[in-house]
Design an enzyme around this catalytic site. Structure first.
Site, PDB file in Angstrom:
ATOM      1  N   CYS A  24       0.881  -1.206  -0.069  1.00 45.32           N
ATOM      2  CA  CYS A  24      -0.408  -0.334   0.396  1.00 45.32           C
ATOM      3  C   CYS A  24       0.546   1.396  -0.069  1.00 45.32           C
ATOM      4  CB  CYS A  24      -1.054  -0.016   1.237  1.00 45.32           C
ATOM      5  SG  CYS A  24       0.689  -0.557   3.066  1.00 45.32           S
ATOM      6  N   HIS A  59      -2.617   5.043   6.765  1.00 45.77           N
ATOM      7  CA  HIS A  59      -1.508   5.926   7.015  1.00 45.77           C
ATOM      8  C   HIS A  59      -1.451   6.971   6.633  1.00 45.77           C
ATOM      9  CE1 HIS A  59       0.064   0.982   7.068  1.00 45.77           C
ATOM     10  NE2 HIS A  59      -0.249   1.516   5.859  1.00 45.77           N
TER      11      HIS A  59
END
Ligand SMILES: NC(=O)C1=CN([C@@H]2O[C@H](COP(=O)(O)OP(=O)(O)OC[C@H]3O[C@@H](n4cnc5c(N)ncnc54)[C@H](OP(=O)(O)O)[C@@H]3O)[C@@H](O)[C@H]2O)C=CC1
Ligand SMILES: O=C(OP(=O)(O)O)[C@H](O)COP(=O)(O)O
Length: 349
Positions: A144, A224
């Site tokens: 990711c 994140h």
């Protein structure tokens, strides 16, 4: 291939696997052959309710899955026998062992970011290197964080603006479903190595990137956040940098002025937009937190780790399956089927 549809197997029905299965089911040029796993709890019970063909990934799992009342369609070998491409979404290091099993069954294979580049010799981000994956036996969709780095730095590079980039990654501690089992409370944990692995990993897709990353694990589980300091190839305006991001696929602008002030704001927004599982497939880049000073650019974006690699996985299936030679056509098709946007609030198109 069957009636020009690529038949896809998903091995490992967790955070990534269940999303890949749903996304495959939405593509007109793909058919979901089934899913495999080793667990028999609520996760696979829901897969059964969804009508997916469920397979036991191991001999040991077959008994426990049957005993739990799961309607098993067979074992992994039987799933592979009805697939052209398998997407391995098993935990880190489990996947690597499976590669030979897939090759022996004559099935092309896609791995995820928990595995090393060396496993397949090819690492994939659609907008950067779709063409080199066409017809390959296997590839690895990068993690990711790495996907977001390649999308954003790739956008600046395509615009001729990227000289070098330095980024700090503030990572979520665990995925929401496993927050009871592992997590960090009231602290930050710096990753031990500098650079953290995501910067070097981005070079497995774009080899000449000058990029360094530092990563920190934080005590939240939503997604994140990256902050970047980029040296441009020349002095540029803020509008030029924004235009470079605007021209690239799968980057959506968000603004503090719209109330999108933090990671939880976009998570709430995705739910309000009715996205499946509240997923955000795009990199959410703060338009009003971006600054440019001569040849220096500074910006911040959010990576919804549970979903960002799903569009890339769909494109990787098309590339390995050899059913689409035009990267832009595959990206457009994937994004239309899933419903990706360039802007969540304002009409940017
Ligand atoms: N989570 C994320 O946000 C992201 C993850 N990735 C990568 O995606 C991959 C998958 O990660 P993720 O979805 O998070 O993993 P999960 O742990 O959520 O799901 C993996 C599933 O596979 C099952 N499993 C374990 N062993 C086997 C086996 N031998 N055969 C078949 N299934 C098995 C697991 O069962 P059990 O629970 O019992 O182990 C679990 O149900 C990894 O490479 C990861 O690095 C990439 C981007 C983001
Ligand atoms: O959040 C993820 O996995 P994790 O379970 O290792 O934290 C994503 O795969 C991103 O991992 P990365 O930090 O290796 O880019």
């Amino acid at each position: 291939m069957c009636l020009n549809k690529v038949r896809v197997a998903v091995n490992g029905y967790g955070v990534i696997g269940k999303r890949v299965a749903d996304a495959v089911a939405l593509q007109e040029d793909m058919a979901l052959a089934g899913v495999a796993d080793v667990v028999h709890d609520y996760r696979l019970q829901v897969a059964a309710q969804r009508g997916f063909a469920i397979h036991a990934a191991t001999f040991e799992a077959e008994g426990t899955m049957r005993a739990a009342g799961l309607p098993l369609a067979g074992n992994l070998a039987e799933l592979l026998a009805k697939a052209d491409v398998v997407v391995d979404c098993t935990p880190k290091k489990v996947a690597a062992i499976n590669k030979e099993v897939y090759a022996a069954a004559g099935v092309k294979s896609i791995f995820h970011g928990g595995e090393s580049h060396a496993l397949t010799g090819h690492s994939f981000v659609a907008q950067a290197n779709y063409a080199s994956a066409i017809g390959r036996e296997s590839t690895r969709v990068v993690s990711c964080n790495t996907t977001s780095i390649v999308r954003t730095l790739g956008a600046l590079r395509t615009a001729g603006l990227l000289k070098r980039a330095r980024g700090t990654l503030i990572r979520r501690a665990s995925d929401p479903w496993e927050a009871h089992a592992e997590g960090i409370i009231n602290t930050l944990v710096p990753e031990k190595a500098i650079p953290s692995h995501q910067g070097p990993d981005a070079r497995t897709v774009i080899p000449d990137l000058d990029v360094v990353t530092i990563a920190v694990k934080a005590s939240h589980n939503s997604s994140h956040l990256h902050t970047w300091w980029v040296e441009l190839t020349r002095p540029a305006t803020r509008d030029e940098v924004l235009a470079a991001f605007r021209a690239a696929p799968r980057i959506a602008f968000v603004r503090s002025s719209d109330g999108l002030v933090a990671l939880n704001s976009t998570v709430e927004l995705m739910a309000d937009l009715g996205r499946p599982r509240g997923d955000m497939w795009e990199v959410a880049l703060w338009e009003d937190v971006l600054a440019v000073d001569g040849d220096q650019a500074y910006y911040t974006y959010q990576v919804f780790n549970q979903a960002i690699v799903i569009p890339e996985t769909i494109d990787a299936i098309r590339a390995l399956g050899g059913i689409e030679s035009d990267p832009s056509a595959s990206i457009a098709r994937t994004d239309a089927a899933l419903g990706l946007r360039h802007d969540f609030i304002h009409d940017r198109d």
